[in-house]
Design an enzyme around this catalytic site. Structure first.
Site, PDB file in Angstrom:
ATOM      1  N   LYS A 128       0.857  -1.195   0.000  1.00 51.72           N
ATOM      2  CA  LYS A 128       0.000   0.000   0.000  1.00 51.72           C
ATOM      3  C   LYS A 128       0.888   1.238   0.000  1.00 51.72           C
ATOM      4  O   LYS A 128       1.754   1.403   0.876  1.00 51.72           O
ATOM      5  CB  LYS A 128      -0.892  -0.028   1.247  1.00 51.72           C
ATOM      6  CG  LYS A 128      -2.220   0.657   1.075  1.00 51.72           C
ATOM      7  CD  LYS A 128      -3.101   0.364   2.288  1.00 51.72           C
ATOM      8  CE  LYS A 128      -4.408   1.085   2.218  1.00 51.72           C
ATOM      9  NZ  LYS A 128      -5.184   0.928   3.453  1.00 51.72           N
TER      10      LYS A 128
HETATM   11  O1  G3P Z   1      -7.982   1.892   5.310  1.00 52.39           O
HETATM   12  C1  G3P Z   1      -8.351   3.052   4.653  1.00 52.39           C
HETATM   13  C2  G3P Z   1      -9.744   3.540   4.961  1.00 52.39           C
HETATM   14  O2  G3P Z   1     -10.674   2.512   4.779  1.00 52.39           O
HETATM   15  C3  G3P Z   1      -9.888   4.247   6.268  1.00 52.39           C
HETATM   16  O3  G3P Z   1     -11.220   4.408   6.657  1.00 52.39           O
HETATM   17  O4  G3P Z   1     -12.920   4.965   8.370  1.00 52.39           O
HETATM   18  O5  G3P Z   1     -10.513   5.616   8.751  1.00 52.39           O
HETATM   19  O6  G3P Z   1     -11.893   6.796   7.047  1.00 52.39           O
HETATM   20  P1  G3P Z   1     -11.657   5.509   7.767  1.00 52.39           P
END
Ligand code: G3P
Length: 226
Positions: free
Chosen positions: A96
């Protein structure tokens, strides 16, 4: 692959580094992969390179599909060094890489070496075009975080899917930052290749009050059949 399952149906990834949640999702039989990020690893109290690498291996041992592991460096040389080490952990690992200038260079480098990448922190169609141009295996638009700023994250998914559909691209749209079932359902309507979400969102898909009520009626009537 189940006999009645389309090969190209939207994949379900779980967005967590929690082994119990990953196991629970895997045991449901519908898990296609895992995404992690430094915040999710920190939430599990994982620190130090050896522990981090062991944790990624433990995740890979549970799931059958891809596991995204994020580099911590932000310079090209650092990302290449880290990404090559991460890719050595297991063939399921997808490196990533953040959407930054050196990140694009690193994605191209890994693509040329046959190492798959997930370009993360995508907030615009232009970023998604550039990531695909560099050969990213996945691009991750952050739906919920766009909504948080008053925008519409699903519009971005629609735009990226439409752009990629114009071409024979290998890059897959991995909708991330999914906060609720409607995000997931809309992503399926829009043709996202993958959604990654917390386990709760997957479990919430099961719920409907009429299902609970209907089951209660059936179970009560079933007593009359004994
Ligand atoms: O892993 C990346 C993404 O899915 C993060 O989500 O909920 O932290 O905005 P969030």
């Amino acid at each position: 692959m189940p006999f009645n399952q389309a090969q190209n149906f939207m994949k379900f990834f779980i967005d967590t580094a929690n082994l119990a949640e990953i196991k629970e999702a895997h045991d449901l039989g519908i898990l296609d992969g895992v995404t992690t990020n430094p915040s999710l690893m920190a939430k599990e109290g994982i620190s130090g390179k050896d522990n981090i690498f062991r944790h990624y291996k433990a995740i890979c041992d549970i799931v059958d599909g891809d596991v995204s592991a994020e580099v911590l460096s932000t310079d090209f040389a650092g990302m290449v060094r880290e990404g090559e080490e991460l890719a050595e952990i297991d063939e399921k690992i997808v490196v990533k890489i953040p959407m930054i200038k050196d990140g694009i260079k690193a994605i191209k480098y890994f693509t040329d070496k046959g190492i798959r990448t997930n370009c993360t922190l995508i907030f615009s169609a232009g970023q998604a075009i550039l990531a695909a141009k560099a050969g990213a295996w996945y691009v991750s638009p952050f739906i919920g975080r766009i909504d948080d700023t008053g925008g519409d994250g699903l519009d971005l998914v629609e735009q990226i899917v439409a752009i990629y559909d114009n071409y024979d691209l290998g890059t897959q749209v991995l909708a991330a930052s999914i906060r609720h079932t409607n995000h997931l359902i809309k992503c399926a309507e829009l043709g996202a290749d993958v959604v990654t979400c917390p386990l709760k969102v997957i479990l919430d898909l099961i719920k409907h009050p009429l299902t609970d009520k209907g089951l209660e009626i059936f179970l009560n009537d079933a007593k009359k059949l004994a």
